[in-house]
Design a protein around this motif. Structure first.
Motif, short mmCIF file in Angstrom:
data_model
loop_
_atom_site.label_atom_id
_atom_site.label_comp_id
_atom_site.label_asym_id
_atom_site.label_seq_id
_atom_site.Cartn_x
_atom_site.Cartn_y
_atom_site.Cartn_z
N ALA A 1 40.36 42.61 36.81
CA ALA A 1 39.08 42.56 36.70
C ALA A 1 38.35 43.66 35.88
O ALA A 1 39.34 44.85 35.06
N ILE A 2 36.81 43.95 35.97
CA ILE A 2 36.70 44.70 34.55
C ILE A 2 35.88 45.30 35.03
O ILE A 2 34.59 45.40 36.03
N VAL A 3 36.00 46.92 35.30
CA VAL A 3 34.97 47.89 35.68
C VAL A 3 33.62 47.77 35.84
O VAL A 3 33.86 47.94 34.23
N GLU A 4 32.68 47.77 36.45
CA GLU A 4 31.24 47.72 36.18
C GLU A 4 30.28 48.63 36.34
O GLU A 4 29.95 49.46 35.06
N GLN A 5 30.32 49.26 37.37
CA GLN A 5 30.39 50.78 37.79
C GLN A 5 31.88 52.37 38.05
O GLN A 5 31.75 51.22 39.18
N VAL A 6 31.27 52.99 38.01
CA VAL A 6 32.03 54.55 38.25
C VAL A 6 30.52 55.04 39.10
O VAL A 6 30.33 55.41 39.00
N LEU A 7 31.17 55.51 40.87
CA LEU A 7 30.16 56.13 41.39
C LEU A 7 31.36 56.87 42.14
O LEU A 7 31.80 56.70 43.18
N VAL B 1 33.69 46.26 40.95
CA VAL B 1 33.72 46.02 40.13
C VAL B 1 34.04 44.14 40.07
O VAL B 1 33.36 43.97 40.46
N ILE B 2 34.36 43.51 39.07
CA ILE B 2 33.97 41.79 38.34
C ILE B 2 35.19 41.59 38.29
O ILE B 2 35.31 41.90 37.25
N ARG B 3 35.31 40.33 39.32
CA ARG B 3 37.11 40.12 39.19
C ARG B 3 36.60 39.07 38.53
O ARG B 3 35.51 37.89 38.11
N THR C 1 39.90 47.41 31.62
CA THR C 1 39.99 46.04 33.10
C THR C 1 40.94 46.44 34.14
O THR C 1 42.42 47.53 33.18
N VAL C 2 40.78 46.34 34.80
CA VAL C 2 42.24 46.91 35.94
C VAL C 2 42.97 45.59 37.00
O VAL C 2 41.81 44.59 36.62
N ARG C 3 44.42 45.20 37.35
CA ARG C 3 44.10 44.20 37.49
C ARG C 3 44.80 45.00 39.77
O ARG C 3 45.54 46.02 39.87
#
Length: 72
Positions: A35-41, A52-54, A27-29
């Protein structure tokens, strides 16, 4: 140090130069919203793109107070 671009629906929300890369599911702000991190490229050794998905904004409707109106 890495350049991290936070992206939601192909729209760049934030670019940051940081030492740590967020993990998937963390979870990031961003801009005052969680927002929740969905994928890291990892694009190259210095550039990282984070999908991210807010959280959705829930607006509550304020009920009108008719007791304060002038009665005729």
């Amino acid at each position: 140090m890495k350049v991290i671009s936070y992206v939601e629906n192909r729209v760049v929300l934030l670019c940051q130069l940081t030492k740590q890369v967020p993990a998937t599911g963390a979870t990031v702000r961003i801009k005052g919203r969680n927002a929740i991190v969905e994928q890291v490229l990892e694009l190259d050794e210095k550039t990282v793109q984070v999908q991210v998905i807010r959280e959705a904004i829930v607006k509550s409707k304020v009920a009108l107070d008719n007791s304060k109106k002038k009665k005729r």
